[in-house]
Design a protein around this motif. Structure first.
Motif, PDB file in Angstrom:
ATOM      1  N   TYR A 181      30.576  40.875  39.790  1.00  0.00           N
ATOM      2  CA  TYR A 181      31.956  40.745  40.251  1.00  0.00           C
ATOM      3  C   TYR A 181      32.848  41.817  39.629  1.00  0.00           C
ATOM      4  N   CYS A 182      33.751  42.301  40.421  1.00  0.00           N
ATOM      5  CA  CYS A 182      34.797  43.206  39.978  1.00  0.00           C
ATOM      6  C   CYS A 182      36.024  42.367  39.601  1.00  0.00           C
ATOM      7  N   ASN A 183      36.750  42.824  38.589  1.00  0.00           N
ATOM      8  CA  ASN A 183      37.888  42.031  38.093  1.00  0.00           C
ATOM      9  C   ASN A 183      39.022  42.931  37.623  1.00  0.00           C
ATOM     10  N   THR A 184      40.249  42.457  37.861  1.00  0.00           N
ATOM     11  CA  THR A 184      41.399  43.055  37.216  1.00  0.00           C
ATOM     12  C   THR A 184      42.388  41.952  36.873  1.00  0.00           C
ATOM     13  N   VAL A 185      43.239  42.228  35.928  1.00  0.00           N
ATOM     14  CA  VAL A 185      44.251  41.262  35.494  1.00  0.00           C
ATOM     15  C   VAL A 185      45.618  41.896  35.740  1.00  0.00           C
ATOM     16  N   ILE A 186      46.427  41.213  36.519  1.00  0.00           N
ATOM     17  CA  ILE A 186      47.764  41.709  36.843  1.00  0.00           C
ATOM     18  C   ILE A 186      48.765  40.612  36.532  1.00  0.00           C
ATOM     19  N   MET A 187      49.708  40.927  35.667  1.00  0.00           N
ATOM     20  CA  MET A 187      50.731  39.936  35.289  1.00  0.00           C
ATOM     21  C   MET A 187      50.068  38.634  34.848  1.00  0.00           C
ATOM     22  N   TRP A 188      49.048  38.745  34.020  1.00  0.00           N
ATOM     23  CA  TRP A 188      48.309  37.630  33.426  1.00  0.00           C
ATOM     24  C   TRP A 188      47.512  36.820  34.444  1.00  0.00           C
ATOM     25  N   ASN A 189      47.395  37.314  35.668  1.00  0.00           N
ATOM     26  CA  ASN A 189      46.587  36.636  36.685  1.00  0.00           C
ATOM     27  C   ASN A 189      45.279  37.398  36.893  1.00  0.00           C
ATOM     28  N   ASN A 190      44.177  36.659  36.895  1.00  0.00           N
ATOM     29  CA  ASN A 190      42.863  37.242  37.157  1.00  0.00           C
ATOM     30  C   ASN A 190      42.621  37.345  38.653  1.00  0.00           C
ATOM     31  N   PHE A 191      42.134  38.497  39.070  1.00  0.00           N
ATOM     32  CA  PHE A 191      41.739  38.702  40.463  1.00  0.00           C
ATOM     33  C   PHE A 191      40.260  39.097  40.491  1.00  0.00           C
ATOM     34  N   VAL A 245      46.445  41.569  46.541  1.00  0.00           N
ATOM     35  CA  VAL A 245      45.354  42.199  45.806  1.00  0.00           C
ATOM     36  C   VAL A 245      44.024  41.878  46.471  1.00  0.00           C
ATOM     37  N   GLN A 246      43.234  42.918  46.688  1.00  0.00           N
ATOM     38  CA  GLN A 246      41.892  42.735  47.235  1.00  0.00           C
ATOM     39  C   GLN A 246      40.913  43.595  46.457  1.00  0.00           C
ATOM     40  N   LEU A 247      39.769  43.001  46.147  1.00  0.00           N
ATOM     41  CA  LEU A 247      38.675  43.691  45.493  1.00  0.00           C
ATOM     42  C   LEU A 247      37.415  43.423  46.307  1.00  0.00           C
ATOM     43  N   VAL A 248      36.765  44.481  46.753  1.00  0.00           N
ATOM     44  CA  VAL A 248      35.590  44.325  47.609  1.00  0.00           C
ATOM     45  C   VAL A 248      34.421  45.084  46.995  1.00  0.00           C
ATOM     46  N   GLU A 249      33.416  44.319  46.550  1.00  0.00           N
ATOM     47  CA  GLU A 249      32.236  44.910  45.940  1.00  0.00           C
ATOM     48  C   GLU A 249      31.195  45.262  46.994  1.00  0.00           C
ATOM     49  N   SER A 250      30.374  46.246  46.672  1.00  0.00           N
ATOM     50  CA  SER A 250      29.264  46.639  47.529  1.00  0.00           C
ATOM     51  C   SER A 250      28.202  47.304  46.670  1.00  0.00           C
ATOM     52  N   ALA A 310      29.896  49.505  43.745  1.00  0.00           N
ATOM     53  CA  ALA A 310      31.250  50.015  43.954  1.00  0.00           C
ATOM     54  C   ALA A 310      32.199  48.845  44.192  1.00  0.00           C
ATOM     55  N   CYS A 311      33.432  49.003  43.772  1.00  0.00           N
ATOM     56  CA  CYS A 311      34.465  47.997  44.011  1.00  0.00           C
ATOM     57  C   CYS A 311      35.704  48.720  44.534  1.00  0.00           C
ATOM     58  N   ALA A 312      36.001  48.488  45.800  1.00  0.00           N
ATOM     59  CA  ALA A 312      37.163  49.096  46.432  1.00  0.00           C
ATOM     60  C   ALA A 312      38.368  48.184  46.241  1.00  0.00           C
ATOM     61  N   ALA A 313      39.440  48.732  45.681  1.00  0.00           N
ATOM     62  CA  ALA A 313      40.622  47.943  45.352  1.00  0.00           C
ATOM     63  C   ALA A 313      41.797  48.310  46.246  1.00  0.00           C
ATOM     64  N   THR A 354      38.693  53.115  43.540  1.00  0.00           N
ATOM     65  CA  THR A 354      37.363  52.524  43.444  1.00  0.00           C
ATOM     66  C   THR A 354      36.846  52.605  42.008  1.00  0.00           C
ATOM     67  N   VAL A 355      36.214  51.525  41.574  1.00  0.00           N
ATOM     68  CA  VAL A 355      35.516  51.505  40.289  1.00  0.00           C
ATOM     69  C   VAL A 355      34.029  51.335  40.573  1.00  0.00           C
ATOM     70  N   TYR A 356      33.217  51.983  39.770  1.00  0.00           N
ATOM     71  CA  TYR A 356      31.768  51.992  39.978  1.00  0.00           C
ATOM     72  C   TYR A 356      31.046  51.413  38.767  1.00  0.00           C
ATOM     73  N   LEU A 357      29.831  50.947  39.010  1.00  0.00           N
ATOM     74  CA  LEU A 357      28.935  50.565  37.930  1.00  0.00           C
ATOM     75  C   LEU A 357      27.564  51.133  38.259  1.00  0.00           C
ATOM     76  N   GLN A 358      27.202  52.193  37.536  1.00  0.00           N
ATOM     77  CA  GLN A 358      25.870  52.771  37.685  1.00  0.00           C
ATOM     78  C   GLN A 358      24.929  52.024  36.755  1.00  0.00           C
TER      79      GLN A 358
END
Length: 115
Positions: free
Chosen positions: A94-104, A2-7, A21-24, A77-81
């Motif tokens: 920070y961009c965040n997601t939870v997968i199988m109870w793990n925070n990324f 898993v990779q999350l890259v904000e810009s 923007a957060c590229a996943a 990609t997820v955005y925040l205007q």
């Protein structure tokens, strides 16, 4: 993996706008809710906004009406205007997601609102 890259962060004057923007990658993006958090100097990280797989959105009270979270599943990609920015919005976002109870988390992008 898993990779999350904000810009998209930067320095902006009060009242200005930025679009983060957060590229996943590394997971089925369209199947997971996504979130934005922020951390100001000397403060705990706080939740800002969320978007579900069905694009239902929720916002922290202080950003309601000013920030908009959105997602483009074709671009993973997820955005925040962010509009009508205030000095108190200054933080690392920070961009965040939870997968199988793990925070990324991504590495974060600095937003500074100052004249």
């Amino acid at each position: 993996q898993v990779q999350l890259v904000e810009s998209g962060g930067g320095l902006v004057q009060p009242g200005g706008s930025l679009r983060l923007a957060c590229a996943a990658s590394g997971f089925p993006f369209s199947s997971d809710a996504m979130r934005w958090y922020r951390q100001a100097p000397g403060k705990q990280r706080e939740w800002v906004a969320s978007i579900t797989t069905d694009s239902v959105t929720n916002y922290e009270d202080s950003v309601k009406g000013r920030f908009t979270i959105s997602r483009d599943n074709a671009k993973n990609t997820v955005y925040l205007q962010m509009n009508s920015l205030k000095p108190e919005d200054t933080a690392v976002y920070y961009c965040n997601t939870v997968i199988m109870w793990n925070n990324f988390w991504g590495q974060g992008t600095q937003v500074t609102v100052s004249s």
